[in-house]
Design an enzyme around this catalytic site. Structure first.
Site, short mmCIF file in Angstrom:
data_model
loop_
_atom_site.label_atom_id
_atom_site.label_comp_id
_atom_site.label_asym_id
_atom_site.label_seq_id
_atom_site.Cartn_x
_atom_site.Cartn_y
_atom_site.Cartn_z
N LYS A 18 0.82 -1.20 0.00
CA LYS A 18 0.00 0.00 0.00
C LYS A 18 0.87 1.27 0.00
CE LYS A 18 -3.99 -2.19 2.11
NZ LYS A 18 -3.70 -3.32 1.23
N LYS A 68 14.88 -6.24 5.17
CA LYS A 68 15.25 -5.17 6.11
C LYS A 68 16.63 -5.37 6.74
CE LYS A 68 10.50 -3.87 7.24
NZ LYS A 68 9.53 -3.55 8.30
N ASP A 104 9.69 2.28 11.66
CA ASP A 104 8.57 1.42 12.11
C ASP A 104 8.17 1.72 13.56
OD1 ASP A 104 8.16 -0.01 9.74
OD2 ASP A 104 9.76 -1.43 10.21
N GLY A 129 6.31 -11.01 21.44
CA GLY A 129 7.18 -11.32 20.32
C GLY A 129 8.61 -10.90 20.62
N ALA A 130 9.55 -11.52 19.94
CA ALA A 130 10.96 -11.15 20.15
C ALA A 130 11.72 -11.21 18.83
CB ALA A 130 11.59 -12.08 21.18
N GLY A 131 11.00 -11.09 17.71
CA GLY A 131 11.64 -11.05 16.39
C GLY A 131 11.92 -9.60 16.00
N ASN A 153 7.57 -13.80 25.00
CA ASN A 153 7.67 -14.53 23.74
C ASN A 153 7.43 -16.01 23.95
OD1 ASN A 153 8.23 -14.50 20.89
ND2 ASN A 153 10.19 -15.49 21.34
N GLY A 244 -2.80 -2.60 12.93
CA GLY A 244 -1.60 -1.87 12.58
C GLY A 244 -1.68 -1.01 11.33
P1 ATR Z 1 9.22 -10.50 12.56
O1 ATR Z 1 10.40 -9.90 11.85
O2 ATR Z 1 7.90 -10.26 11.91
O3 ATR Z 1 9.20 -10.13 14.00
P2 ATR Z 1 10.38 -13.07 13.16
O4 ATR Z 1 11.69 -12.43 13.43
O5 ATR Z 1 10.33 -14.33 12.38
O6 ATR Z 1 9.39 -12.09 12.41
O7 ATR Z 1 9.66 -13.30 14.57
C1 ATR Z 1 8.41 -13.91 14.66
C2 ATR Z 1 7.90 -13.75 16.09
O8 ATR Z 1 6.55 -14.24 16.16
C3 ATR Z 1 8.67 -14.56 17.11
O9 ATR Z 1 8.66 -13.85 18.33
C4 ATR Z 1 7.86 -15.87 17.20
O10 ATR Z 1 8.02 -16.57 18.41
P3 ATR Z 1 9.26 -17.61 18.58
O11 ATR Z 1 10.47 -16.77 18.85
O12 ATR Z 1 8.88 -18.45 19.74
O13 ATR Z 1 9.35 -18.38 17.28
C5 ATR Z 1 6.47 -15.28 17.12
N1 ATR Z 1 5.40 -16.22 16.68
C6 ATR Z 1 5.19 -16.69 15.42
N2 ATR Z 1 4.08 -17.46 15.39
C7 ATR Z 1 3.56 -17.48 16.66
C8 ATR Z 1 2.41 -18.07 17.27
N3 ATR Z 1 1.55 -18.82 16.56
N4 ATR Z 1 2.21 -17.83 18.59
C9 ATR Z 1 3.06 -17.09 19.32
N5 ATR Z 1 4.15 -16.50 18.79
C10 ATR Z 1 4.41 -16.67 17.48
#
Ligand code: ATR
Length: 280
Positions: A18, A68, A104, A129-131, A153, A244
């Site tokens: 978008k 990224k 972001d 989350g921690a990604g 996470n 978002g």
């Molecule tokens: P992004 O760059 O979008 O943050 P990423 O680095 O792949 O993507 O991180 C994905 C995040 O989503 C991680 O924190 C992952 O948890 P894990 O570290 O345990 O893998 C989380 N995640 C993905 N699917 C999930 C689910 N169904 N429930 C809970 N956490 C999820």
């Protein structure tokens, strides 16, 4: 008349981005002379795509999935918030130099504070989350002076490591990392989903009772109707829900400001985008 300055978003896939629509609206509104296109780069061809665009006169690009981290590496100079995020979503071509920024997290905070009128100072914030998405949000959230920031996470060790990496930046703001199960018995004013769970139409498995009175549940993902995370949050008593889409528009505005020095009015653009998403 000189030709308009060129910008683009580069990703793979890119067809549904978008960003061209958003930046075209910003340009119309501010009278800035620019064009903005979507470029598909091959998975092994990001750096070449950037170089080709720059050689053709491009002034800057937004960078989206999955490039990224490569954009971070490509930048010769980076903003402090890009360094903290470990990822770059905005490149500016300044003479011979490639400058990398990450808008972001700032977009998230701006959406929360301005569009959603949410008080972050003094709030108990839970970041799920921690990604990469979570990492980019930590410094901007700390900058808003919350009462506390908890990162949780599915894989607890990653949340602990992420919180540890920002210990110094947090100063006297309590910052902790834990697993999802460890959240039982705690309550928060703001819960932000930065996991990828909504992509699979799943909600992270959370204990009940997380939502304090007046709390907001925020999903970085967006789409027509509520995401799985927002549906679960509603059932668990969150007072307000937001997706978002506002973050998307605000990060774009922050990039636009970085390139052009002009801050667009995001509200009409967000309203138009919401109409389009709801009609999809
Ligand atoms: P992004 O760059 O979008 O943050 P990423 O680095 O792949 O993507 O991180 C994905 C995040 O989503 C991680 O924190 C992952 O948890 P894990 O570290 O345990 O893998 C989380 N995640 C993905 N699917 C999930 C689910 N169904 N429930 C809970 N956490 C999820």
């Amino acid at each position: 008349m000189t030709s308009p300055d060129r910008y683009a978003v580069i990703g793979n896939p890119i067809a549904h981005s978008k960003s061209p629509l958003i930046h075209a609206a910003f340009a119309r509104q501010t009278g800035e002379s620019l064009v903005y296109e979507a470029l598909l780069a091959p998975l092994d061809g990001f750096a070449q795509a950037v170089e080709d665009f720059r050689a053709a006169g491009g002034r800057g690009v937004n960078v989206t999935v999955p490039f990224k981290l490569e954009a971070f590496a490509l930048a010769q100079r980076r903003s402090p918030r890009a360094e903290a995020a470990g990822a770059v979503n905005t490149l500016a071509f300044d003479g011979a130099e490639i400058f990398g920024d990450n808008t972001d997290g700032a977009g998230l905070v701006r959406d929360l504070q301005f569009n959603l009128d949410t008080q972050l100072a003094g709030a108990r914030i839970l970041l799920l989350g921690a990604g990469g998405a979570a990492r980019g949000a930590v410094l901007p959230l700390l900058g808003a002076h919350p009462a506390s920031l908890t990162i949780a996470n599915r894989t607890a060790s990653k949340a602990v490591a992420l919180a540890g990496a920002f210990g110094e930046a947090a100063g006297d703001i309590p910052l902790d990392g834990c697993g999802l199960d460890d959240l039982g018995g705690r309550a928060f004013d703001l819960v932000i989903n930065a996991t990828a769970s909504s992509l699979a139409d799943e909600a992270p498995p959370l204990p009940s009772g997380l939502y304090a009175a007046g709390s907001l549940a925020y999903d970085m993902m967006y789409g027509r109707g509520d995401t799985a995370f927002l549906r679960a949050a509603r059932a668990d008593g969150a007072n307000r829900l937001a997706d978002g889409l506002g973050m998307l528009v605000e990060q774009a505005a922050e990039s636009f400001f970085g390139w052009r020095g002009v801050r667009p009015d995001t509200s009409p653009v967000l309203a138009e985008l919401r109409r389009r998403v709801d009609a999809q």
